[in-house]
Structures are given as structure tokens and as C-alpha cells.
Design a protein around this motif. Structure first.
Motif, short mmCIF file in Angstrom:
data_model
loop_
_atom_site.label_atom_id
_atom_site.label_comp_id
_atom_site.label_asym_id
_atom_site.label_seq_id
_atom_site.Cartn_x
_atom_site.Cartn_y
_atom_site.Cartn_z
N ILE A 1 4.48 -6.26 -14.60
CA ILE A 1 3.56 -5.25 -14.15
C ILE A 1 2.80 -4.98 -12.71
O ILE A 1 2.95 -5.98 -11.74
CB ILE A 1 1.83 -6.16 -15.04
N PHE A 2 2.79 -3.48 -12.94
CA PHE A 2 1.65 -2.72 -11.60
C PHE A 2 0.33 -2.82 -10.95
O PHE A 2 0.23 -2.05 -12.79
CB PHE A 2 3.22 -1.52 -11.60
N ILE A 3 -0.66 -3.29 -10.31
CA ILE A 3 -2.16 -3.10 -11.02
C ILE A 3 -2.61 -2.02 -9.52
O ILE A 3 -2.34 -3.03 -8.38
CB ILE A 3 -2.51 -4.50 -11.12
N VAL B 1 3.64 -0.43 -16.15
CA VAL B 1 4.64 -1.84 -16.51
C VAL B 1 5.95 -1.98 -16.26
O VAL B 1 6.88 -2.41 -16.22
CB VAL B 1 4.81 -1.12 -18.10
N ARG B 2 6.30 -0.95 -14.78
CA ARG B 2 7.09 -1.17 -13.39
C ARG B 2 7.48 -1.59 -12.41
O ARG B 2 5.63 -1.59 -12.16
CB ARG B 2 8.12 0.23 -14.34
N MET B 3 8.02 -1.35 -12.06
CA MET B 3 7.28 -1.65 -10.77
C MET B 3 7.67 -0.01 -9.79
O MET B 3 7.50 1.06 -10.49
CB MET B 3 9.24 -2.19 -9.59
N GLY B 4 6.80 -0.35 -8.68
CA GLY B 4 6.25 0.84 -7.95
C GLY B 4 7.17 1.83 -7.43
O GLY B 4 8.25 0.69 -6.69
N ASP B 5 7.23 3.15 -7.07
CA ASP B 5 8.31 3.74 -6.20
C ASP B 5 7.17 4.37 -4.87
O ASP B 5 7.08 5.23 -5.05
CB ASP B 5 9.48 4.75 -6.77
N PRO B 6 7.77 4.13 -3.86
CA PRO B 6 8.21 3.42 -3.04
C PRO B 6 8.14 2.15 -3.17
O PRO B 6 9.16 1.29 -1.51
CB PRO B 6 8.24 4.00 -1.68
N GLU B 7 6.80 1.14 -3.35
CA GLU B 7 6.56 0.33 -2.73
C GLU B 7 7.75 -0.94 -3.38
O GLU B 7 7.75 -1.40 -2.56
CB GLU B 7 5.06 -0.35 -4.12
N THR B 8 8.17 -0.57 -3.97
CA THR B 8 9.61 -1.80 -4.23
C THR B 8 10.71 -1.52 -3.66
O THR B 8 10.68 -2.78 -2.81
CB THR B 8 10.31 -0.61 -5.52
N LYS C 1 0.61 -1.80 -0.20
CA LYS C 1 -0.20 -0.06 0.15
C LYS C 1 0.82 1.13 -0.18
O LYS C 1 1.66 1.21 0.69
CB LYS C 1 -0.99 0.56 1.32
N ASP C 2 0.47 2.14 -0.32
CA ASP C 2 1.33 3.48 -1.27
C ASP C 2 0.56 4.10 -0.40
O ASP C 2 -1.04 4.40 -0.67
CB ASP C 2 1.36 3.35 -2.88
N TYR C 3 1.24 5.55 0.22
CA TYR C 3 0.79 6.00 0.44
C TYR C 3 1.24 7.99 0.01
O TYR C 3 2.27 8.94 -0.09
CB TYR C 3 0.79 6.90 2.21
N LYS C 4 -0.09 8.55 -0.93
CA LYS C 4 0.35 9.60 -1.83
C LYS C 4 0.24 10.93 -1.51
O LYS C 4 1.01 12.11 -2.36
CB LYS C 4 -0.24 9.46 -3.27
N ARG C 5 -0.45 10.92 -0.70
CA ARG C 5 -0.68 12.89 -0.51
C ARG C 5 0.72 12.92 0.83
O ARG C 5 1.21 12.36 1.62
CB ARG C 5 -1.58 13.12 -0.07
N THR D 1 1.94 13.51 -4.59
CA THR D 1 3.05 12.87 -4.27
C THR D 1 3.54 11.83 -5.41
O THR D 1 2.83 10.87 -5.74
CB THR D 1 3.99 13.01 -3.19
N GLY D 2 4.99 11.75 -5.31
CA GLY D 2 5.40 10.48 -6.15
C GLY D 2 5.03 8.97 -5.07
O GLY D 2 5.12 7.76 -5.39
N GLY D 3 5.05 9.29 -3.86
CA GLY D 3 4.67 8.13 -3.14
C GLY D 3 5.40 9.24 -1.77
O GLY D 3 6.74 9.12 -1.65
N1 GLY Z 1 4.22 4.54 -5.97
C1 GLY Z 1 3.49 4.45 -6.96
C2 GLY Z 1 4.02 4.44 -8.11
O1 GLY Z 1 5.37 4.38 -8.34
O2 GLY Z 1 3.81 4.76 -9.52
#
Ligand code: GLY
Ligand code: AMP
Length: 424
Positions: free
Chosen positions: A274-276, A292-299, A217-221, A231-233
Motif C-alpha cells: 500500500i503506497f499512501i 496499490v503498488r510501490m511508487g516509481d521512482p520512490e522504489t 519524497k517524490d519530485y513530480k514536476r 511527470t511520473g516522478g
Molecule cells: N511516483 C509516484 C507514483 O509512482 O505514482
């Protein structure tokens, strides 16, 4: 083997960290990298989109595997560039073809793909300036809040969610007539608002087989309680406690399998992540986006939980040999807290000296926007560091991350203190 990793953020430092844990990695190069990736590999000063330079580099350094971190080189066709060049075609590269990358590069393409393969997503229609009037009328038929999405890549800024009809209509005009998000908003997807809780699901595929990686789970705000600008996360938690076995089965049956089948049926060359992006509405998963890549900061929270040799996994995906490969996941929870420059995501200053990086501890300190200046690590981006910790549950992991953060400082440093609070 020698490996080239493209990108320069926290995601890439996490990849670099994990790749260099593998006994199979002889030398890792990161292009262009940051001050953190330079600690585990060698940075190569070239842009991740400079294909001719990348070619030269791969040949001179005998690169045997290329891993693409961000979406831009993929959307620009780096995988096709490798496939079409006789000198590069034999080098395995992790990522989809340009056509596959359109799942992220065009929201309309992604929506049409989901419709063709009966993948649950929000109802939608798309508009250009030629049928703006219909777009304005379409908005009148929808209930608020209104979701407007620039079709193309807009650095994570192309989605607007508006409560008021007049405002939504004005924004639609700005996007289509004044290209508010540049060429990305020459086309706009308007879609139904889905009310629920978000999560990110990650899949590694070779276009035929797939492996489901840990959820996050990402926290975007920017602000606590999920307020303020996008934000980017700002942080991540893995796994997502509410994504239990029954819910994951729904995601696999209704979304992952039809997505892989769709890729196969449409003969899309896809050997990568695949990042859904999902929303849980009631008890059902709906797709809000593909990346089509990993998430940041999820990775930074997901990769440290993968116990299988990452080089083996990446190579198997890139060579089309994922079938039969195993995937072992650390049952512990991982949490990541992102430290950002004061002012981010709006204007912020760079070049601030970062202290406290040398302290020993259990947490992983991934660099995102950092560089080396006269022997010191300084800030060079909005998101500066990502602090990851592992523990038996996410609350304990968060405690460790926040404790580690106490020892780090730079002028203007800000972070959210409520990561994971919504998860109980
Ligand atoms: N954290 C969301 C993204 O990488 O798009
Ligand atoms: P995206 O760039 O597609 O990830 O959208 C950015 C954010 O907008 C998502 O993380 C969601 O929080 C929100 N969002 C996007 N589409 C919808 C939707 N149909 N309903 C509700 N929220 C949405």
C-alpha cells in the motif's frame, strides 16, 4: 525458487536487483522488462496484463512467486485470476485482489473507504454528467485552488489543480461531457485543496499484519522549483527528514492501522504493497491517495535501504505469513535522480544511444525506459534511467548521484538539479 516479476520500469529494475541479491532466488524472469532487468534476470516477452500467457509461463517455468510491479494488472484482477484457476491457485502472488486494487482504480471508492474508517483526508464530493449542474454549483461553494480528479486510472494525468472558478467549471464540463480523460473521467471527485508538504509512505501487508517500509519524497514536476508539467516522478529522497518518529506515529495510528483494519473488516483480500500519498498540513498527516503498488521512482530509493532478504518478505506477505517477520532498514539516506528524454512529459524521441553505463562507481544505475538495439542500450521511454546513491545524509547521497550522472549521456538528456533542495 523461480520468480516472475511483472513490469518494465525503473521500479522493476530496482525490484529485480534486490530480488536477485537473495540466495533464495534461483532464476528471475521479468515480463516484459527492459535492458537493465536483462542484466540481472531473463526478460520474458509478454505484457504484464496478458493473463493467459502469464499462466502458461508460470506453469512451464515452475514459478514459485509472482511479484506485480505496476497497478494495471492488479486493477484488471490478476490476483483473482490466480486464485480462481486451480492450476495457479497455489502460486503465491504479491498484490491485492481486484477489490483491493479499487483503492487506486477509483478515487471515489478510496474516498468512501477513508470516510467509513475515519481516515483523515480532504473534504470532497463526486459528480457524473447526470448531476453536472450540482458539480458546477459545488465549485462555487469552494475556495480556490480547485482540485478536480478523474475517478479512474488516467496514467497519473487525471488530477487538475486550478486557481480560477471559471476555468475549474470549464474543466469539469470537459471531463464529464467530453470525457477529457476517457472513461476515467466519467466520474469526477472534487476536493478541498490541502496546503502542505507531500511525502509517500509504503506499507507491506498480508491483510492482517503490516510492516512500514522507509518513507520517500517524490519530485513530480518536470521543472526545477517544482514548476511545469506533472511527470511520473523526477527523483526521490528516502527517508523524508521531516517525517520524524512523532509524525510517523501519527501516520501509523491515524492512517495505517485504520487502513489495515478497514481492509480486514471489509474482507478485502490484500497481500501486497500500500503506497499512501500524504500531505503534512501543519503537523498532521492527510491522505491524498492510495496506490496499490510501490511508487516509481520512490522504489529505487526505498528498496536499496531494505537489508532484510526481499524474497523472504515478499513470500511472507503473499502467503499471509507476515506476522513475526523482521524488517531491517539501512539507516543511511538514499537519493534517486531520474534522467529523462528531451521533451518529456510531452512528445520525445526514442532510440538514442546511451553512453557511460559501463563506468564503475558506487551508485546504482537503474534502467527505466531502455531497450537493446544491435547490442547497444538505447532510450525507449520518457523516463530513461534512475541513479540511486546511498550516504550518511541525503546531501552526500545526492552529490554521488550527480557525480555519476556526469559520466552518462544521450542526446536530449535532461534531469532536475534541485532534487532534495526543499528539504534543507
Ligand atoms: N511516483 C509516484 C507514483 O509512482 O505514482
Ligand atoms: P494524485 O494523482 O491523487 O496523487 O494527485 C496528483 C498531485 O496533485 C498530488 O501529488 C498532489 O501534489 C496534488 N493533489 C492531489 N490532491 C490534492 C489536494 N486535495 N490538495 C492539494 N494538492 C493535491
Amino acid at each position: 525458487m523461480n520468480i516472475l516479476l511483472l513490469g518494465s520500469g525503473g521500479r522493476e529494475h530496482a525490484f529485480a536487483y534486490q530480488i536477485t541479491q537473495s540466495p533464495r532466488c534461483k532464476q528471475l524472469y521479468i515480463a516484459p522488462g527492459n535492458a537493465g532487468t536483462a542484466l540481472v534476470g531473463e526478460n520474458a516477452p509478454m505484457a504484464a496484463t496478458d493473463f493467459p500467457k502469464i499462466k502458461e509461463f508460470c506453469l512451464s517455468k515452475q514459478i514459485a512467486l509472482v511479484v506485480v510491479g505496476p497497478e494495471e494488472p492488479l486493477v484488471k484482477g490478476i490476483v483473482d485470476f490466480f486464485a480462481q484457476d486451480p492450476a495457479l491457485a497455489a502460486i503465491p502472488i504479491v498484490g491485492p485482489s481486484q477489490k483491493g486494487a479499487t483503492l487506486e482504480g477509483s478515487k471515489e471508492f478510496a474516498k468512501e473507504f477513508m470516510q467509513r474508517h475515519h481516515i483523515p483526508t480532504a473534504r470532497y464530493a463526486s459528480f457524473t454528467k447526470e448531476n453536472l449542474e450540482q458539480g458546477l454549483q459545488f465549485l462555487q461553494t469552494m475556495a480556490p485552488p480547485y482540485v478536480l480528479k478523474a475517478d479512474g486510472l488516467a496514467a497519473g494525468k487525471g488530477v487538475l489543480i486550478l486557481d480560477n472558478l471559471e476555468q475549474a467549471q470549464a474543466e469539469l464540463k470537459q471531463m464529464l461531457l467530453e470525457e477529457k480523460f476517457g472513461a476515467a473521467s466519467q466520474k469526477v471527485v472534487i476536493e478541498e485543496f490541502l496546503k502542505g508538504i507531500e511525502l509517500s509512505c509504503f506499507v507491506l501487508t498480508d491483510g492482517k499484519s503490516y510492516r512500514i517500509l522507509p518513507t520517500a519524497k517524490d519530485y513530480k514536476r518536470i521543472g526545477e522549483g517544482d514548476t511545469g508539467l506533472n511527470t511520473g516522478g523526477m527523483g526521490a529522497v528516502s527517508p523524508v527528514p521531516f517525517a520524524d518518529e512523532a509524525f510517523m506515529k501519527k501516520i501509523e495510528d491515524r492512517i495505517i492501522i485504520p487502513t489495515i483494519e478497514g481492509i480486514k473488516k471489509e474482507q478485502i483480500h490484500y497481500r501486497g504493497f500500500i503506497f499512501i500519498g500524504l500531505i503534512k498540513v501543519g503537523n498532521d498527516p492527510y491522505v491524498i491517495e492510495y496506490n496499490v503498488r510501490m511508487g516509481d521512482p520512490e522504489t529505487e530509493a526505498v528498496l536499496p535501504r531494505i537489508q532484510t532478504d526481499l524474497v523472504d518478505l515478499l513470500e511472507a506477505a503473499a502467503k499471509g505469513q507476515l506476522e513475526g517477520s523482521s524488517l531491517s532498514i539501512d539507516p543511511r539516506s538514499a537519493t534517486t535522480v531520474v534522467l529523462v528524454s528531451g521533451g518529456y512529459p510531452e512528445d520525445y524521441q526514442k532510440g538514442k544511444v546511451i553512453s557511460g553505463l559501463q563506468e564503475q562507481g558506487e551508485s546504482l544505475v537503474f534502467h527505466a525506459g531502455t531497450s537493446l538495439k544491435e547490442g547497444e542500450v538505447v532510450t525507449s521511454g520518457g523516463r530513461v534511467l534512475a541513479i540511486t546513491s546511498l550516504a550518511d545524509n541525503f546531501k552526500e547521497a545526492l552529490k554521488k548521484s550527480y557525480n555519476r550522472i556526469e559520466k552518462i549521456s544521450f542526446e536530449g538528456m535532461y534531469y532536475r538539479k534541485d532534487i532534495g533542495k526543499d528539504l534543507g
